[in-house]
Design an enzyme around this catalytic site. Structure first.
Site, short mmCIF file in Angstrom:
data_model
loop_
_atom_site.label_atom_id
_atom_site.label_comp_id
_atom_site.label_asym_id
_atom_site.label_seq_id
_atom_site.Cartn_x
_atom_site.Cartn_y
_atom_site.Cartn_z
N ARG A 231 0.85 -1.19 0.00
CA ARG A 231 0.00 0.00 0.00
C ARG A 231 0.88 1.24 0.00
NH1 ARG A 231 -3.16 -3.28 -1.08
NH2 ARG A 231 -5.19 -3.75 -0.16
N GLU A 260 -2.33 8.18 -5.80
CA GLU A 260 -2.41 7.53 -7.10
C GLU A 260 -3.60 8.08 -7.88
OE1 GLU A 260 -2.46 3.29 -6.57
OE2 GLU A 260 -0.54 3.25 -5.54
N HIS A 278 1.25 0.38 -9.90
CA HIS A 278 0.30 -0.43 -9.12
C HIS A 278 -0.20 -1.63 -9.94
CE1 HIS A 278 -2.70 -0.18 -5.55
NE2 HIS A 278 -2.37 -1.43 -5.83
#
Length: 532
Positions: A231, A260, A278
């Site tokens: 994370r 993000e 990601h």
């Protein structure tokens, strides 16, 4: 007429096949809001990925809706409270990406060890510089795993095949379970000092944000390489960039970011940083698993059967109406217990007292178990995987129900024995305020309290004396933290005292430590009891 299943985003053919024989499967572009709202008017179920917003407006537009399914792990695009209020079940696929996420962490570690990305970019730019990109072997190195949840365990099992020595930091797993995995449990500081590689596998909570920051990076083993595919925000990006610039950290593999989408980070300036957007769940297999899992859950839900991955049990399962208000109470007691205990218990008993035991109250043990682990593991904790998480960590959870109770018509207690021999307990009941059921704490580790089990609670234990309340209030106020409620409980004047505060904002670990230090607290913890 068959129930209508509305598919709002691309779904694997195998998932559609699960539904096609029993339901009227329809398709809509979930990003076309008017079309979505129109199609929802006849839908009994809707399946989305991440682009479609299922909020209160969408749920209100679907009078027949029984289940919302997210073909993925997170639920950021589904307004769960609105669904729960309407009795709409919400399901997701909490384990669909765990293999892909673990493999991504391994890929980043290897890429950083061998300078793969920068060497590839240089060669494609016409440069043949073998000596510049000399790397290191993984074999024989010490790999520190921060977090031994499901993904952390999968990562550890895979990286062990390279002949590594594994150590791990996870205060919520029993040493015996770690030993079964071939991993030695250590404190965070020892892990930082000993590891040649560090891979992070933690959930994002107020306590874990910034866990690896400037102070921690100052004590790492020189030349360490750090991977974060868990994370964003667990590692302070600027602090990590500084450590790389100073040569204390030899490289990093980063798949997640504090904000993000991220196209600008101080880490992007370094050739020895492998950065990906990601991609932890971005495999065909993970996407297919997610679609297939939620399709099966939708089928079960529309057939009126128990659904393993339901995240809001009030909307599903056969639970007596009188028992339902106790479900959020039991879960919050589990969360509060973990906070007060400061770690996982060796065994936990869920005690239910009152006439309510005339009903089947076994679901309360599940709810409490879910709360015990909700803040300490990476994945979504559900009423089905909670027992598995307890078993994986060697925690025995039992249920004790008796019709008699002393002070409350119904009382639920979570009582646990800790590895160091201590026993911790948290008790509560449900009161009624207008049309709302309010879960309340009535006891915390032997102290009588009376405070709503809602919001963010702070627990501070200290020796009773004048001025403590003012000191804590001033410190929190200066830090912009508003106190919504507070109670002080003591057994005798001048004796051990417990201060319980409800605050409006989450506290970082540093502020909680400062508050504890300011009053000489013997114990301090925070429990996030906000509704999910």
């Amino acid at each position: 007429m068959n129930p209508v299943v509305l598919i709002a985003e691309e779904l694997a053919p195998a998932a559609i096949e699960v539904l096609a024989h029993d339901f009227d499967v329809r398709h809509v572009d979930g990003t076309d809001r008017p079309a979505l709202l129109s199609a929802l008017s006849e839908a009994d179920a809707v399946i989305v990925r991440s682009a479609t917003q299922i909020d209160a407006e969408a749920i209100a537009a679907a009078p027949r809706l029984k289940v919302v399914a997210r073909a993925g792990v997170g639920l950021d695009n589904v307004e769960v409270p609105a669904a729960t209020a309407r009795g709409v079940m919400v399901v997701n696929a909490p384990t669909s990406n765990i293999v892909s996420a673990a493999e991504q962490a391994v890929a980043l570690l290897l890429a950083v060890a061998r300078n793969t990305a920068s060497a590839s970019a240089a060669l494609k730019a016409g440069e043949w510089k073998r000596s510049k990109y000399t790397g290191v072997e993984v074999q024989g190195k010490t790999v520190g795993v921060v977090g031994l949840g499901r993904i952390g365990v999968l990562f550890a099992q895979r990286i062990a095949a390279f002949g590594t020595r594994l150590i791990a930091y996870d205060p919520y797993i029993q040493p015996a379970r770690a030993a079964q995995l071939g991993v030695r449990l250590v404190g965070l500081e020892e892990l930082l000092r000993e590891s040649d590689f560090i891979s992070i596998h933690l959930p994002k909570t107020p306590e874990t944000v910034g866990l690896i920051g400037e102070k921690e990076l100052a004590i790492v083993k020189p030349g360490v390489r750090i991977v974060n595919a868990a994370r964003g925000g667990l590692v302070d990006e600027q602090a990590l960039a500084n450590a790389i610039a100073e040569g204390r950290v030899a490289g990093a593999g980063v798949d997640v970011y504090s904000k993000e989408p991220c196209t600008s980070s101080p880490l992007f300036a370094f050739d020895n940083v492998v950065a990906t957007p990601h991609l932890g769940a971005s495999t065909h297999e993970a996407q297919d698993k997610a679609g297939l899992a939620v399709a099966k859950s939708v089928k079960l839900a529309l057939q009126g059967e128990f659904v393993p991955d339901a995240v809001n049990v009030q909307a599903g399962g056969v639970v007596a109406e009188d028992v339902r208000p106790l479900l959020p109470l039991a879960e919050k007691l589990g969360r509060a217990f973990t906070a007060v205990a400061g770690g996982v218990a060796a065994s936990v008993a869920v005690e239910v007292r009152g006439e309510i035991v005339g009903h089947d109250v076994s679901v309360l043990k599940l709810a409490a178990t879910k709360g015990l682990f909700s803040s300490v593991v990476e994945e979504q904790v559900t009423y089905v995987n909670a027992p598995h998480l307890a078993a994986e960590r060697g925690v025995e959870v039992t249920l004790d129900s008796q019709a008699e109770t002393a002070d409350q018509p119904t009382l639920v207690t979570v009582r646990g024995a800790l590895p160091d021999g201590r026993t911790v307990s948290v008790s509560g009941t449900v009161t009624h305020s207008g049309a709302r059921d309010v879960p309340r704490l009535t006891e915390v580790d032997g102290f009588d309290v009376e405070i709503a089990a809602e919001g963010i609670l702070l627990f501070l234990r200290y020796a009773d004396r004048p001025g403590v309340v003012g000191t804590v209030g001033t410190l929190l106020g200066e830090s912009g933290i508003n106190i919504a409620a507070m109670q002080v409980a003591r057994r005798e004047a001048g004796g051990e005292t417990l201060m319980t505060l409800t605050v409006d904002q989450a506290l970082g670990a540093d502020l909680l430590t400062s508050a504890a230090d300011s009053i000489g607290a013997t114990a301090a913890s925070a429990a996030d009891l906000r509704d999910e």
